[in-house]
Design a protein around this motif. Structure first.
Motif, PDB file in Angstrom:
ATOM      1  N   LEU A  39       0.835  -1.203   0.000  1.00  0.00           N
ATOM      2  CA  LEU A  39       0.000   0.000   0.000  1.00  0.00           C
ATOM      3  C   LEU A  39       0.868   1.250   0.000  1.00  0.00           C
ATOM      4  O   LEU A  39       0.577   2.225  -0.712  1.00  0.00           O
ATOM      5  CB  LEU A  39      -0.911   0.001   1.233  1.00  0.00           C
ATOM      6  N   TYR A  40       1.933   1.233   0.798  1.00  0.00           N
ATOM      7  CA  TYR A  40       2.842   2.378   0.875  1.00  0.00           C
ATOM      8  C   TYR A  40       3.422   2.701  -0.503  1.00  0.00           C
ATOM      9  O   TYR A  40       3.408   3.854  -0.946  1.00  0.00           O
ATOM     10  CB  TYR A  40       3.965   2.074   1.860  1.00  0.00           C
ATOM     11  N   VAL A  41       3.905   1.676  -1.175  1.00  0.00           N
ATOM     12  CA  VAL A  41       4.506   1.869  -2.500  1.00  0.00           C
ATOM     13  C   VAL A  41       3.464   2.402  -3.487  1.00  0.00           C
ATOM     14  O   VAL A  41       3.726   3.346  -4.241  1.00  0.00           O
ATOM     15  CB  VAL A  41       5.125   0.549  -3.017  1.00  0.00           C
ATOM     16  N   LEU A  42       2.271   1.814  -3.473  1.00  0.00           N
ATOM     17  CA  LEU A  42       1.205   2.258  -4.378  1.00  0.00           C
ATOM     18  C   LEU A  42       0.750   3.680  -4.065  1.00  0.00           C
ATOM     19  O   LEU A  42       0.350   4.424  -4.958  1.00  0.00           O
ATOM     20  CB  LEU A  42       0.000   1.311  -4.280  1.00  0.00           C
ATOM     21  N   THR A  43       0.830   4.055  -2.799  1.00  0.00           N
ATOM     22  CA  THR A  43       0.359   5.376  -2.375  1.00  0.00           C
ATOM     23  C   THR A  43       1.354   6.477  -2.680  1.00  0.00           C
ATOM     24  O   THR A  43       0.974   7.539  -3.192  1.00  0.00           O
ATOM     25  CB  THR A  43       0.048   5.374  -0.856  1.00  0.00           C
ATOM     26  N   PHE A  44       2.623   6.237  -2.385  1.00  0.00           N
ATOM     27  CA  PHE A  44       3.598   7.331  -2.420  1.00  0.00           C
ATOM     28  C   PHE A  44       4.671   7.219  -3.504  1.00  0.00           C
ATOM     29  O   PHE A  44       5.190   8.246  -3.947  1.00  0.00           O
ATOM     30  CB  PHE A  44       4.295   7.437  -1.056  1.00  0.00           C
ATOM     31  N   ASP A  45       5.032   6.035  -3.907  1.00  0.00           N
ATOM     32  CA  ASP A  45       6.100   5.887  -4.900  1.00  0.00           C
ATOM     33  C   ASP A  45       5.518   5.984  -6.303  1.00  0.00           C
ATOM     34  O   ASP A  45       4.431   5.485  -6.561  1.00  0.00           O
ATOM     35  CB  ASP A  45       6.812   4.540  -4.732  1.00  0.00           C
ATOM     36  N   TYR A  46       6.229   6.609  -7.187  1.00  0.00           N
ATOM     37  CA  TYR A  46       5.835   6.700  -8.603  1.00  0.00           C
ATOM     38  C   TYR A  46       4.591   7.554  -8.834  1.00  0.00           C
ATOM     39  O   TYR A  46       3.945   7.438  -9.861  1.00  0.00           O
ATOM     40  CB  TYR A  46       5.626   5.308  -9.218  1.00  0.00           C
ATOM     41  N   LYS A  47       4.228   8.394  -7.891  1.00  0.00           N
ATOM     42  CA  LYS A  47       3.043   9.234  -8.053  1.00  0.00           C
ATOM     43  C   LYS A  47       3.454  10.701  -7.981  1.00  0.00           C
ATOM     44  O   LYS A  47       4.085  11.128  -7.005  1.00  0.00           O
ATOM     45  CB  LYS A  47       2.019   8.960  -6.949  1.00  0.00           C
ATOM     46  N   ASP A  48       3.061  11.468  -8.972  1.00  0.00           N
ATOM     47  CA  ASP A  48       3.396  12.887  -8.977  1.00  0.00           C
ATOM     48  C   ASP A  48       2.698  13.630  -7.846  1.00  0.00           C
ATOM     49  O   ASP A  48       3.305  14.431  -7.139  1.00  0.00           O
ATOM     50  CB  ASP A  48       2.999  13.494 -10.329  1.00  0.00           C
ATOM     51  N   LYS A  49       1.414  13.367  -7.638  1.00  0.00           N
ATOM     52  CA  LYS A  49       0.617  14.173  -6.721  1.00  0.00           C
ATOM     53  C   LYS A  49       0.642  13.691  -5.273  1.00  0.00           C
ATOM     54  O   LYS A  49       0.167  14.386  -4.384  1.00  0.00           O
ATOM     55  CB  LYS A  49      -0.826  14.247  -7.227  1.00  0.00           C
ATOM     56  N   THR A  50       1.192  12.509  -5.034  1.00  0.00           N
ATOM     57  CA  THR A  50       1.260  12.009  -3.652  1.00  0.00           C
ATOM     58  C   THR A  50       2.663  11.543  -3.279  1.00  0.00           C
ATOM     59  O   THR A  50       2.832  10.800  -2.317  1.00  0.00           O
ATOM     60  CB  THR A  50       0.255  10.850  -3.425  1.00  0.00           C
ATOM     61  N   ASN A  51       3.673  11.981  -4.028  1.00  0.00           N
ATOM     62  CA  ASN A  51       5.044  11.584  -3.686  1.00  0.00           C
ATOM     63  C   ASN A  51       5.472  12.278  -2.401  1.00  0.00           C
ATOM     64  O   ASN A  51       4.798  13.191  -1.922  1.00  0.00           O
ATOM     65  CB  ASN A  51       6.003  11.915  -4.838  1.00  0.00           C
ATOM     66  N   LEU A  52       6.582  11.844  -1.837  1.00  0.00           N
ATOM     67  CA  LEU A  52       7.021  12.351  -0.536  1.00  0.00           C
ATOM     68  C   LEU A  52       8.242  13.269  -0.628  1.00  0.00           C
ATOM     69  O   LEU A  52       9.073  13.302   0.274  1.00  0.00           O
ATOM     70  CB  LEU A  52       7.306  11.174   0.405  1.00  0.00           C
ATOM     71  N   ARG A  78      -1.461  19.045  -0.453  1.00  0.00           N
ATOM     72  CA  ARG A  78      -1.559  18.545  -1.833  1.00  0.00           C
ATOM     73  C   ARG A  78      -1.655  17.021  -1.851  1.00  0.00           C
ATOM     74  O   ARG A  78      -2.429  16.445  -2.617  1.00  0.00           O
ATOM     75  CB  ARG A  78      -0.341  19.022  -2.638  1.00  0.00           C
ATOM     76  N   ILE A  79      -0.864  16.367  -1.016  1.00  0.00           N
ATOM     77  CA  ILE A  79      -0.925  14.901  -0.913  1.00  0.00           C
ATOM     78  C   ILE A  79      -2.329  14.470  -0.487  1.00  0.00           C
ATOM     79  O   ILE A  79      -2.939  13.601  -1.110  1.00  0.00           O
ATOM     80  CB  ILE A  79       0.132  14.381   0.081  1.00  0.00           C
ATOM     81  N   LEU A  80      -2.840  15.087   0.565  1.00  0.00           N
ATOM     82  CA  LEU A  80      -4.152  14.712   1.091  1.00  0.00           C
ATOM     83  C   LEU A  80      -5.258  14.912   0.064  1.00  0.00           C
ATOM     84  O   LEU A  80      -6.178  14.093  -0.037  1.00  0.00           O
ATOM     85  CB  LEU A  80      -4.472  15.517   2.349  1.00  0.00           C
ATOM     86  N   SER A  81      -5.167  15.985  -0.701  1.00  0.00           N
ATOM     87  CA  SER A  81      -6.225  16.266  -1.674  1.00  0.00           C
ATOM     88  C   SER A  81      -6.208  15.275  -2.831  1.00  0.00           C
ATOM     89  O   SER A  81      -7.170  15.203  -3.597  1.00  0.00           O
ATOM     90  CB  SER A  81      -6.094  17.700  -2.211  1.00  0.00           C
ATOM     91  N   ASN A  82      -5.150  14.486  -2.925  1.00  0.00           N
ATOM     92  CA  ASN A  82      -5.044  13.513  -4.011  1.00  0.00           C
ATOM     93  C   ASN A  82      -5.072  12.061  -3.535  1.00  0.00           C
ATOM     94  O   ASN A  82      -4.876  11.149  -4.338  1.00  0.00           O
ATOM     95  CB  ASN A  82      -3.771  13.779  -4.831  1.00  0.00           C
ATOM     96  N   LEU A  83      -5.304  11.849  -2.251  1.00  0.00           N
ATOM     97  CA  LEU A  83      -5.474  10.493  -1.730  1.00  0.00           C
ATOM     98  C   LEU A  83      -6.958  10.153  -1.674  1.00  0.00           C
ATOM     99  O   LEU A  83      -7.787  11.000  -1.340  1.00  0.00           O
ATOM    100  CB  LEU A  83      -4.874  10.370  -0.326  1.00  0.00           C
ATOM    101  N   THR A  84      -7.292   8.913  -1.971  1.00  0.00           N
ATOM    102  CA  THR A  84      -8.687   8.485  -1.919  1.00  0.00           C
ATOM    103  C   THR A  84      -9.136   8.344  -0.462  1.00  0.00           C
ATOM    104  O   THR A  84      -8.320   8.091   0.427  1.00  0.00           O
ATOM    105  CB  THR A  84      -8.875   7.141  -2.644  1.00  0.00           C
ATOM    106  N   GLU A  85     -10.424   8.490  -0.236  1.00  0.00           N
ATOM    107  CA  GLU A  85     -10.978   8.450   1.113  1.00  0.00           C
ATOM    108  C   GLU A  85     -10.748   7.103   1.795  1.00  0.00           C
ATOM    109  O   GLU A  85     -10.665   7.025   3.017  1.00  0.00           O
ATOM    110  CB  GLU A  85     -12.480   8.765   1.082  1.00  0.00           C
ATOM    111  N   ASP A  86     -10.673   6.028   1.002  1.00  0.00           N
ATOM    112  CA  ASP A  86     -10.526   4.696   1.598  1.00  0.00           C
ATOM    113  C   ASP A  86      -9.077   4.315   1.881  1.00  0.00           C
ATOM    114  O   ASP A  86      -8.791   3.223   2.357  1.00  0.00           O
ATOM    115  CB  ASP A  86     -11.183   3.630   0.707  1.00  0.00           C
ATOM    116  N   ASN A  87      -8.137   5.213   1.595  1.00  0.00           N
ATOM    117  CA  ASN A  87      -6.727   4.925   1.863  1.00  0.00           C
ATOM    118  C   ASN A  87      -6.421   5.242   3.328  1.00  0.00           C
ATOM    119  O   ASN A  87      -6.555   6.394   3.758  1.00  0.00           O
ATOM    120  CB  ASN A  87      -5.834   5.769   0.952  1.00  0.00           C
ATOM    121  N   ILE A  97      -2.533  10.914   7.960  1.00  0.00           N
ATOM    122  CA  ILE A  97      -1.842  12.157   7.601  1.00  0.00           C
ATOM    123  C   ILE A  97      -2.693  13.386   7.901  1.00  0.00           C
ATOM    124  O   ILE A  97      -2.163  14.467   8.197  1.00  0.00           O
ATOM    125  CB  ILE A  97      -1.417  12.121   6.112  1.00  0.00           C
ATOM    126  N   GLU A  98      -4.012  13.230   7.878  1.00  0.00           N
ATOM    127  CA  GLU A  98      -4.904  14.349   8.188  1.00  0.00           C
ATOM    128  C   GLU A  98      -4.634  14.931   9.576  1.00  0.00           C
ATOM    129  O   GLU A  98      -4.932  16.100   9.832  1.00  0.00           O
ATOM    130  CB  GLU A  98      -6.362  13.903   8.083  1.00  0.00           C
TER     131      GLU A  98
END
Length: 199
Positions: free
Chosen positions: A64-77, A146-155, A161-162
């Motif tokens: 889940l961590y990799v899918l959420t934060f790695d390789y994503k422009d809008k939710t990278n760290l 910006r990360i929060l606004s691009n994460l789905t509610e079920d994540n 992070i909120e």
């Protein structure tokens, strides 16, 4: 350590990659929350929001961590990736950030770049609240928002992070967001690994 700094330290750990020891640290983290946060309502809120992450099997959490934060422009760290996108200005911004960290008597550890958000959260948790770090705090707040606004509610990472926007950071205003977004240059592709290597 005040409550805000305690939450920064906790979320620095939560937003870092969950290694083998992550699930075993649950008791220690909960004890720290109870000791460092005096407000019982905030204690309960933080524990409740971290709970789903500790309930997942480690392998699933890592995936889940990799899918959420790695390789994503809008939710990278990476802070400067949120500020500047795929811009050549990002390299200079990284140098400036590294300089700020060193000048204030801190140093980066590990292989991550100076703008790795979990590391910056940890830095803000221990750094003096002077003008330089207040500015850095605003920058990190923009990236977190910006990360929060691009994460789905079920994540489950979203609910955890909120906590930062609830108790630590002030949400950036519309004008501030617009000004910072103008600085960004769109990447050629929406999903790219960060940090990028510059040519």
């Amino acid at each position: 350590m005040n409550e805000k700094k305690a939450i920064l330290a906790i979320l620095a750990r939560m937003m870092d990659y969950p290694e083998e020891t992550f699930l075993n640290e649950r008791t220690t983290v909960v004890s720290f929350i109870q000791e460092a946060i005096s407000t019982e309502e905030i204690q309960r809120e933080v524990v409740e929001r971290l709970h789903p992450l500790y309930e997942m099997p480690l392998k699933e959490l890592q995936e889940l961590y990799v899918l959420t934060f790695d390789y994503k422009d809008k939710t990278n760290l990476y802070l400067t990736a949120h500020e500047l996108g795929d811009s050549r200005k990002r390299g200079f911004a990284l140098i400036e950030l590294q300089k700020l960290i060193f000048e204030e008597g801190f140093e980066t550890v590990g292989k991550e770049l100076a703008d790795y958000i979990p590391m910056l959260l940890e830095l803000l948790a221990v750094a003096p609240e002077d003008e330089k770090f207040n500015k850095l705090s605003r920058r990190v707040a923009f990236a977190i928002n910006r990360i929060l606004s691009n994460l789905t509610e079920d994540n489950p990472y979203k609910r955890a992070i909120e906590v930062l926007m609830m108790y630590v950071f002030e949400a950036p205003g519309t004008d501030e967001i617009s000004a910072l977004e103008i600085l960004r240059e769109q990447a050629d592709l929406d999903e790219l690994p960060y940090p990028l290597m510059y040519r």
